[in-house]
Design a protein around this motif. Sequence first.
Motif, PDB file in Angstrom:
ATOM      1  N   LYS A 305     -52.339  14.390  16.730  1.00  0.00           N
ATOM      2  CA  LYS A 305     -52.121  15.585  16.512  1.00  0.00           C
ATOM      3  C   LYS A 305     -51.148  16.106  17.702  1.00  0.00           C
ATOM      4  N   LEU A 306     -50.473  17.369  17.510  1.00  0.00           N
ATOM      5  CA  LEU A 306     -49.538  17.761  18.585  1.00  0.00           C
ATOM      6  C   LEU A 306     -50.494  18.375  19.674  1.00  0.00           C
ATOM      7  N   LYS A 307     -49.970  18.150  20.884  1.00  0.00           N
ATOM      8  CA  LYS A 307     -50.663  18.667  22.245  1.00  0.00           C
ATOM      9  C   LYS A 307     -50.156  19.905  22.618  1.00  0.00           C
ATOM     10  N   GLY A 308     -50.765  21.018  21.911  1.00  0.00           N
ATOM     11  CA  GLY A 308     -50.258  22.388  22.394  1.00  0.00           C
ATOM     12  C   GLY A 308     -51.530  23.277  22.331  1.00  0.00           C
ATOM     13  N   ILE A 309     -51.443  24.471  22.655  1.00  0.00           N
ATOM     14  CA  ILE A 309     -52.434  25.490  22.488  1.00  0.00           C
ATOM     15  C   ILE A 309     -53.086  25.400  21.287  1.00  0.00           C
ATOM     16  N   LYS A 310     -52.485  25.326  20.213  1.00  0.00           N
ATOM     17  CA  LYS A 310     -53.113  25.381  18.588  1.00  0.00           C
ATOM     18  C   LYS A 310     -52.987  23.911  18.206  1.00  0.00           C
ATOM     19  N   CYS A 319     -42.904  18.250  17.723  1.00  0.00           N
ATOM     20  CA  CYS A 319     -42.950  17.621  19.096  1.00  0.00           C
ATOM     21  C   CYS A 319     -41.945  17.676  19.991  1.00  0.00           C
ATOM     22  N   LEU A 320     -40.587  17.887  19.353  1.00  0.00           N
ATOM     23  CA  LEU A 320     -39.339  17.928  20.234  1.00  0.00           C
ATOM     24  C   LEU A 320     -39.485  19.408  20.888  1.00  0.00           C
ATOM     25  N   LEU A 321     -39.851  20.284  19.935  1.00  0.00           N
ATOM     26  CA  LEU A 321     -39.935  21.829  20.809  1.00  0.00           C
ATOM     27  C   LEU A 321     -40.895  21.937  21.794  1.00  0.00           C
ATOM     28  N   LEU A 322     -42.078  21.219  21.551  1.00  0.00           N
ATOM     29  CA  LEU A 322     -43.213  21.138  22.767  1.00  0.00           C
ATOM     30  C   LEU A 322     -42.617  20.473  24.119  1.00  0.00           C
ATOM     31  N   CYS A 323     -41.693  19.388  23.788  1.00  0.00           N
ATOM     32  CA  CYS A 323     -41.021  18.658  24.755  1.00  0.00           C
ATOM     33  C   CYS A 323     -39.956  19.397  25.466  1.00  0.00           C
ATOM     34  N   GLN A 325     -39.992  22.674  25.860  1.00  0.00           N
ATOM     35  CA  GLN A 325     -40.663  23.613  26.682  1.00  0.00           C
ATOM     36  C   GLN A 325     -41.249  23.045  28.094  1.00  0.00           C
ATOM     37  N   GLU A 326     -41.668  21.888  27.987  1.00  0.00           N
ATOM     38  CA  GLU A 326     -42.108  21.098  29.265  1.00  0.00           C
ATOM     39  C   GLU A 326     -40.801  20.910  30.297  1.00  0.00           C
ATOM     40  N   ILE A 327     -39.836  20.591  29.531  1.00  0.00           N
ATOM     41  CA  ILE A 327     -38.592  20.437  30.368  1.00  0.00           C
ATOM     42  C   ILE A 327     -38.174  21.635  31.108  1.00  0.00           C
ATOM     43  N   VAL A 328     -38.091  22.672  30.368  1.00  0.00           N
ATOM     44  CA  VAL A 328     -37.877  24.091  30.968  1.00  0.00           C
ATOM     45  C   VAL A 328     -38.843  24.333  32.055  1.00  0.00           C
ATOM     46  N   ILE A 329     -40.012  24.051  31.818  1.00  0.00           N
ATOM     47  CA  ILE A 329     -41.025  24.274  32.888  1.00  0.00           C
ATOM     48  C   ILE A 329     -40.906  23.679  34.031  1.00  0.00           C
ATOM     49  N   LYS A 330     -40.676  22.468  34.012  1.00  0.00           N
ATOM     50  CA  LYS A 330     -40.258  21.704  35.123  1.00  0.00           C
ATOM     51  C   LYS A 330     -39.062  21.861  35.814  1.00  0.00           C
ATOM     52  N   THR A 331     -37.888  22.390  35.088  1.00  0.00           N
ATOM     53  CA  THR A 331     -36.681  22.720  35.626  1.00  0.00           C
ATOM     54  C   THR A 331     -36.643  23.919  36.550  1.00  0.00           C
ATOM     55  N   CYS A 332     -37.212  24.851  35.407  1.00  0.00           N
ATOM     56  CA  CYS A 332     -36.860  26.212  36.036  1.00  0.00           C
ATOM     57  C   CYS A 332     -38.230  26.899  36.589  1.00  0.00           C
ATOM     58  N   LYS A 333     -39.392  26.337  36.658  1.00  0.00           N
ATOM     59  CA  LYS A 333     -40.617  26.783  36.956  1.00  0.00           C
ATOM     60  C   LYS A 333     -40.846  27.926  36.176  1.00  0.00           C
ATOM     61  N   CYS A 334     -40.819  28.173  34.971  1.00  0.00           N
ATOM     62  CA  CYS A 334     -40.800  29.188  34.067  1.00  0.00           C
ATOM     63  C   CYS A 334     -40.840  28.898  32.724  1.00  0.00           C
ATOM     64  N   LYS A 335     -41.593  29.533  31.794  1.00  0.00           N
ATOM     65  CA  LYS A 335     -41.354  28.992  30.300  1.00  0.00           C
ATOM     66  C   LYS A 335     -40.544  29.724  29.473  1.00  0.00           C
ATOM     67  N   SER A 336     -40.152  29.255  28.434  1.00  0.00           N
ATOM     68  CA  SER A 336     -39.193  30.123  27.462  1.00  0.00           C
ATOM     69  C   SER A 336     -40.014  30.757  26.133  1.00  0.00           C
ATOM     70  N   TYR A 396     -32.625  13.332  26.141  1.00  0.00           N
ATOM     71  CA  TYR A 396     -33.877  13.684  26.592  1.00  0.00           C
ATOM     72  C   TYR A 396     -35.075  13.212  25.667  1.00  0.00           C
ATOM     73  N   GLU A 397     -34.693  12.991  24.465  1.00  0.00           N
ATOM     74  CA  GLU A 397     -35.556  12.541  23.326  1.00  0.00           C
ATOM     75  C   GLU A 397     -36.258  11.215  23.865  1.00  0.00           C
ATOM     76  N   ARG A 398     -35.718  10.296  24.492  1.00  0.00           N
ATOM     77  CA  ARG A 398     -36.349   9.144  24.801  1.00  0.00           C
ATOM     78  C   ARG A 398     -37.536   9.182  25.514  1.00  0.00           C
ATOM     79  N   THR A 399     -37.634  10.470  26.267  1.00  0.00           N
ATOM     80  CA  THR A 399     -38.402  10.502  27.245  1.00  0.00           C
ATOM     81  C   THR A 399     -39.728  11.425  26.788  1.00  0.00           C
ATOM     82  N   CYS A 400     -39.598  11.735  25.564  1.00  0.00           N
ATOM     83  CA  CYS A 400     -40.352  12.786  25.011  1.00  0.00           C
ATOM     84  C   CYS A 400     -41.494  12.061  24.253  1.00  0.00           C
TER      85      CYS A 400
END
Length: 633
Positions: A305-310, A319-323, A325-336, A396-400
């Motif tokens: 299953k997808l690892k998200g809130i729902k 899955c790539l959309l969630l990935c 989001q994780e990259i944005v959080i890691k890079t910018c310390k905020c979410k999109s 980046y998809e290789r790390t997702c």
Amino acid sequence: MKFSAFGKLGRFQDQLRMVNHSGRRKNNSALAIIAELGSESNAHGLAKIATSTKTKRKVMWALLVIVGFTAATLQLSLLVRKYLLFHVVEVSEMKDGMPVEFPSVTICNTHAMSLTKLKERFRKVQDYSQWFEFINRVSFGDQQTRVESTQGFYENMMSEATIIGHDINEILIHCQFNQKNCSSTNFTKHFDGKNYFNCYTFNSAQDQDPNNKILMHATGPQNGLSMIISLDNDDPPLGAFGLYNIHDNIAHSAGIRVQVHAPNTMPSPVDHGFDVPPGFSSSVGLKAVMHSRLSSPHGNCTTDKLKGIKTYRNTIFSCLLLCKQEIVIKTCKCKSSGLPDTEDAQNFTYCGTIHNWQGRYMNLSQLPNNEKVNYNLEMLKCEEETLHKLANDRSYERTCKCYQPCSETSYQKSLSLSYWPLEFYQFDALKKFYNGRINKTFMYEAYDYLDKNIKKYLSLSENMTEENQIKMLTTNIPLEERQKILRATGLIHQNLLRLNIYLEDLSVVEFKQMPAYELADLFADIGGTLGLWMGISVLTIMELMELVIRLIMLLFNAENKMPDHMDPVTNGMLDHTDNYPDAYQKTDFDGFDRNEYGQSEGFERGDFRSRSEGFERNDYGRPMRDNPHDLPI
């Protein structure tokens, strides 16, 4: 007697030579076994080597066997390498006579905000006027367009964005599924903070029992989902206008965005949806397509299953959309706000959020009205740069670690449009759509125009005299009344639409992955290669196993029959004891009575040793070819 004794000694020496030859035959028995099986082998080259009497012929066949063995080894290595690549082929299969699962249908109003609600909230909530005045007096540089967009509104007024978004109870005028009525309770809310705000999904199947799938057994619009939707495109406030974003390719249009997707999968209408305009009846025919993929080692599909809130079923796009989001959080310390939330995203604010913008607005009130203030939104700038980089570089998809689902259903679509509703049916349609509650909606204006026009000429239709019939058929409507009817028609066509989604074919096309080169194919090719180059088959392998078994048995027998270290033959010594091999005791030497040596004419044991003249003990264990030429016998 002396010559008789020496004659018996000669015979005894011959017996010693026989023992040595028998040992040599034992050493050569392994070669004999190999030669025997080689001559009988099904491998033609080996049989030729074993049965050939001429050396040249043996050498020639040995070289041919080596060449064949080398070629077979090379080809076998290529076959094994081909198998280990685990290539797959995709085959299609048409499945008939099976029910088809009805998909999820997600609908979003292309205009995220309800103008009716916006006017109401504008009067009640002061933050609206303050927000619009704040963004008008502040310069955000390259992020100005983003702050002025609906996404910027949501990031800074989140609770209000959900309120002024469209409500399913207000936009869904009529719903029918499989010839039965449906309602807003059959829809699940999905929020899109970037483009559409409130979206709704029919048959989301998120909390549904897997055994309670909606299966379809009939085709056509009457057996599918039919919705009549009001877009709530009310007139804007007097003197007000919206800010047009020239860089937004999907906003500022009327209609709904529709996505047809597999049940319990994450909606993404902006990426996979299509637009349905108002004033038309839109028909969407569907044809189900199934995809069955192989897991390791032939593929890398997953059933997770997808690892998200729902909890949604996995799709590689989600899955790539969630990935991201994780990259944005890691890079910018905020979410999109334009990406789905992950489990960790709840601890971060949106990158476009202007912290304490109300306090900054109060500070602006102390400045002259025409003076603008520059604000830099570093986190928002970081988000835009990160997403732009991800959109142009897919490394980046290789790390997702996102993989295709092992089983997936998609739906092929065919769309058609027709003008709807015809003016002749508009009045009665409004009566049935709103069912007595139309006076509470902005569509009451259109209904009132049509109602007054019909009541004005109702007497003609109630008294159908010949004169009245002529008037009804020939009299033109006055221009003022015609303008009101056109206004009513415009409101209806600007706000109402009908959407029919149905299965047009119950046949399901399945694209199935299958191994291109299976283990049975490998074994068949191995047999063909060995047979081609060396004439080897399974029976030949059995012959080789027989050879190994016989050699092992020979080795164990040799160890079990190995003489003792005190054996006189092994040590090359002859002792006057009875511990001789059987070969010694089965000779005529047994008839040579030992007592005769001591009793006949002075032949004592000591005399016998002294008169042997050169017969040492070691001589008895020595082969004849090693004896001196002048040895007396």
